[in-house]
Design an enzyme around this catalytic site. Structure first.
Site, mmCIF file in Angstrom:
data_model
loop_
_atom_site.group_PDB
_atom_site.id
_atom_site.type_symbol
_atom_site.label_atom_id
_atom_site.label_comp_id
_atom_site.label_asym_id
_atom_site.label_seq_id
_atom_site.Cartn_x
_atom_site.Cartn_y
_atom_site.Cartn_z
ATOM 1 N N GLY A 11 0.848 -1.202 0.000
ATOM 2 C CA GLY A 11 0.000 0.000 0.000
ATOM 3 C C GLY A 11 0.875 1.240 0.000
ATOM 4 O O GLY A 11 1.979 1.236 -0.563
ATOM 5 N N LEU A 13 2.571 3.125 2.455
ATOM 6 C CA LEU A 13 3.875 3.151 3.122
ATOM 7 C C LEU A 13 4.784 2.026 2.617
ATOM 8 O O LEU A 13 5.980 2.225 2.446
ATOM 9 C CB LEU A 13 3.650 3.044 4.638
ATOM 10 C CG LEU A 13 4.475 3.982 5.511
ATOM 11 C CD1 LEU A 13 4.438 5.414 5.031
ATOM 12 C CD2 LEU A 13 4.006 3.916 6.961
ATOM 13 N N GLY A 14 4.205 0.860 2.357
ATOM 14 C CA GLY A 14 4.991 -0.273 1.857
ATOM 15 C C GLY A 14 5.647 0.078 0.525
ATOM 16 O O GLY A 14 6.829 -0.211 0.295
ATOM 17 N N ASN A 105 0.616 2.354 12.947
ATOM 18 C CA ASN A 105 0.321 3.495 13.807
ATOM 19 C C ASN A 105 -0.446 3.000 15.043
ATOM 20 O O ASN A 105 -1.002 1.903 15.038
ATOM 21 C CB ASN A 105 -0.556 4.472 13.011
ATOM 22 C CG ASN A 105 -0.501 5.865 13.587
ATOM 23 O OD1 ASN A 105 0.334 6.174 14.441
ATOM 24 N ND2 ASN A 105 -1.398 6.717 13.116
ATOM 25 N N LYS A 184 2.503 9.867 19.888
ATOM 26 C CA LYS A 184 1.794 9.970 18.604
ATOM 27 C C LYS A 184 0.344 9.528 18.781
ATOM 28 O O LYS A 184 -0.574 10.148 18.241
ATOM 29 C CB LYS A 184 2.516 9.108 17.557
ATOM 30 C CG LYS A 184 1.869 9.044 16.193
ATOM 31 C CD LYS A 184 2.624 9.874 15.183
ATOM 32 C CE LYS A 184 1.915 10.114 13.856
ATOM 33 N NZ LYS A 184 1.528 8.913 13.156
HETATM 34 P P1 NAD Z 1 -2.535 0.956 3.026
HETATM 35 O O1 NAD Z 1 -3.945 0.553 3.241
HETATM 36 O O2 NAD Z 1 -2.223 1.938 1.938
HETATM 37 O O3 NAD Z 1 -1.636 -0.321 2.758
HETATM 38 C C1 NAD Z 1 -1.793 -1.519 3.451
HETATM 39 C C2 NAD Z 1 -1.582 -2.636 2.440
HETATM 40 O O4 NAD Z 1 -1.515 -3.879 3.127
HETATM 41 C C3 NAD Z 1 -2.720 -2.751 1.418
HETATM 42 O O5 NAD Z 1 -2.180 -2.748 0.128
HETATM 43 C C4 NAD Z 1 -3.336 -4.114 1.745
HETATM 44 O O6 NAD Z 1 -3.870 -4.773 0.599
HETATM 45 C C5 NAD Z 1 -2.122 -4.842 2.289
HETATM 46 N N1 NAD Z 1 -2.451 -6.056 3.054
HETATM 47 C C6 NAD Z 1 -3.328 -6.213 4.070
HETATM 48 N N2 NAD Z 1 -3.366 -7.506 4.474
HETATM 49 C C7 NAD Z 1 -2.483 -8.171 3.672
HETATM 50 C C8 NAD Z 1 -2.090 -9.533 3.579
HETATM 51 N N3 NAD Z 1 -2.623 -10.473 4.378
HETATM 52 N N4 NAD Z 1 -1.155 -9.880 2.667
HETATM 53 C C9 NAD Z 1 -0.618 -8.948 1.824
HETATM 54 N N5 NAD Z 1 -0.975 -7.629 1.853
HETATM 55 C C10 NAD Z 1 -1.888 -7.260 2.776
HETATM 56 O O7 NAD Z 1 -2.001 1.489 4.430
HETATM 57 P P2 NAD Z 1 -0.870 2.574 4.714
HETATM 58 O O8 NAD Z 1 -1.436 3.936 4.566
HETATM 59 O O9 NAD Z 1 0.356 2.215 3.956
HETATM 60 O O10 NAD Z 1 -0.653 2.338 6.281
HETATM 61 C C11 NAD Z 1 0.057 1.249 6.825
HETATM 62 C C12 NAD Z 1 0.336 1.574 8.298
HETATM 63 O O11 NAD Z 1 1.229 2.693 8.351
HETATM 64 C C13 NAD Z 1 -0.915 2.007 9.080
HETATM 65 O O12 NAD Z 1 -0.860 1.557 10.390
HETATM 66 C C14 NAD Z 1 -0.848 3.523 9.045
HETATM 67 O O13 NAD Z 1 -1.504 4.154 10.137
HETATM 68 C C15 NAD Z 1 0.666 3.740 9.133
HETATM 69 N N6 NAD Z 1 1.093 5.032 8.576
HETATM 70 C C16 NAD Z 1 0.719 5.405 7.320
HETATM 71 C C17 NAD Z 1 1.164 6.627 6.807
HETATM 72 C C18 NAD Z 1 0.782 7.068 5.419
HETATM 73 O O14 NAD Z 1 1.095 8.214 5.061
HETATM 74 N N7 NAD Z 1 0.151 6.281 4.607
HETATM 75 C C19 NAD Z 1 1.980 7.453 7.586
HETATM 76 C C20 NAD Z 1 2.353 7.028 8.866
HETATM 77 C C21 NAD Z 1 1.903 5.804 9.356
HETATM 78 O O1 KPL Z 2 -0.797 12.150 12.306
HETATM 79 C C1 KPL Z 2 -1.756 12.821 12.014
HETATM 80 C C2 KPL Z 2 -2.858 12.149 11.276
HETATM 81 O O2 KPL Z 2 -3.607 12.791 10.547
HETATM 82 O O3 KPL Z 2 -2.958 10.921 11.437
HETATM 83 C C3 KPL Z 2 -1.822 14.257 12.481
HETATM 84 C C4 KPL Z 2 -1.503 15.197 11.362
HETATM 85 C C5 KPL Z 2 -0.778 14.480 13.554
HETATM 86 C C6 KPL Z 2 -3.143 14.575 13.092
HETATM 87 O O4 KPL Z 2 -3.355 13.798 14.222
#
Ligand code: NAD
Ligand code: KPL
Length: 305
Positions: A11, A13-14, A105, A184
């Site tokens: 997804g 972050l990956g 998160n 956080k």
């Molecule tokens: P996302 O939904 O974009 O990606 C998650 C991916 O995992 C999806 O592609 C989904 O299909 C895959 N997945 C789920 N189960 C699976 C399985 N069994 N086998 C293979 N793939 C599988 O999520 P994201 O936004 O990348 O967030 C991931 C984590 O990082 C969350 O906890 C989020 O809160 C944290 N995070 C995200 C961001 C961001 O900007 N996106 C920033 C900071 C923290």
């Molecule tokens: O991390 C955030 C989020 O949207 O998940 C901020 C910007 C800190 C708001 O809580």
């Protein structure tokens, strides 16, 4: 040859991690859910990273969980609610003492994974980087930030942090990763649910100063009770600073709800309320916000956990 980075969850972050590691010449393999997803991926040119408006595609290798090769290092980039079951699928492939880097998160999912994988070396991460998908196998690098990594059981930084350095992934080894994750979580609990309830950008919370202050007071007390005094220090000030600095943004929870995606409520507000219950600490405002949020999620047909 350096250890392969297996990446579970292609997804936002990956993909952000996979493309930067691959660009730097590190061995990277994506683990996709099943053969259908693998075929869809392999029909295209690879993973695309859009950075500063410029798109670059990287032909990162991919596989399904059934591939027989052992996994020594796994970057877990699923949502918190998927992490445990996604790793369980790979149980038979995890080498003894495999490293699991958990990008989720909130709190709760990391301990659940660590309890199920007692032989693995679990590294917790907290990231302020931001990315979103704007198409299949494409991610936009939306917010430059930092990733803190740490292991509450081992204070020494692992040598593979050099891979992140080479890949240009801003990071720091943290000896107090739990404090960072709690801090956080508290910021997210004070901001994100209210943005859903008031249907506003982060800056819209400037119109609700008393509610924000009350939640911060309860969260600070909770952090103190949970043995996290450093995470509670000046919480309200920082929440106000974040609201101001990100005034034009929609919180991640707002975006999840707006796009009818499941939220990580159980690992944020849910975790906070459960911790308060364990400590018999009354947190009436946090509970009220949780109840109102659950009501909103149910009304929109979204899971409330
Ligand atoms: P996302 O939904 O974009 O990606 C998650 C991916 O995992 C999806 O592609 C989904 O299909 C895959 N997945 C789920 N189960 C699976 C399985 N069994 N086998 C293979 N793939 C599988 O999520 P994201 O936004 O990348 O967030 C991931 C984590 O990082 C969350 O906890 C989020 O809160 C944290 N995070 C995200 C961001 C961001 O900007 N996106 C920033 C900071 C923290
Ligand atoms: O991390 C955030 C989020 O949207 O998940 C901020 C910007 C800190 C708001 O809580």
């Amino acid at each position: 040859m350096s250890t392969t980075w297996h990446i579970l969850g292609a997804g936002s972050l990956g993909t952000l991690w996979a493309t930067r590691l691959a660009r730097a010449g590190m061995p990277v393999r994506l683990i996709l859910r099943n053969t259908e997803r693998l075929a869809s991926y392999q029909a295209g040119p690879g993973l695309t990273l859009v950075e500063h408006g410029v798109a670059q595609t990287y032909p990162v290798s991919a596989e399904t969980p059934d591939t027989p090769e052992p996994i020594h290092r796994l970057l877990v980039a699923c949502k918190a609610y998927d992490a445990q079951s996604a790793i369980a699928q790979l149980q038979h492939r995890l080498a003894p003492h495999a490293e699991l880097i958990l990008l989720q998160n909130g709190l709760g999912s990391q301990d659940a994974v660590a309890a199920r994988q007692p032989h693995a070396h679990c590294i917790f991460a907290s990231s302020t980087e931001g990315a979103f998908r704007d198409g299949e196998w494409r991610v936009v690098f939306a917010g430059h930030g930092y990733t803190w990594l740490g292991d509450a059981a081992r204070p020494t930084a692992p040598p593979w942090l050099d891979d992140l350095l080479v890949a240009g992934i801003p990071h720091e080894w943290s000896i107090d990763i739990l404090t960072r994750l709690w801090r956080k979580l508290a910021l997210n609990c004070a901001i994100n649910p209210l943005t859903v309830l008031y249907q506003c950008r982060n800056g819209g919370l400037q119109a609700h100063p008393c509610e924000v202050a009350t939640l911060c007071a309860e969260l600070s007390e909770l952090l103190d009770c949970c043995g996290q005094p450093a995470a509670s220090q000046d919480l309200h000030d920082e929440v106000q600073r974040v609201i101001q600095a990100t005034a034009a943004n929609f919180s991640s929870m707002y975006q999840d709800v707006a796009n009818l995606r499941r939220t990580e409520i159980s690992y944020l507000l849910g975790y906070a309320c459960q911790a308060a219950a364990r400590h018999q600490l009354p947190v009436p405002h946090l509970r009220a916000v949780q109840a109102r949020l659950v009501e909103q999620l149910v009304a929109r047909g979204l899971p409330s956990d």
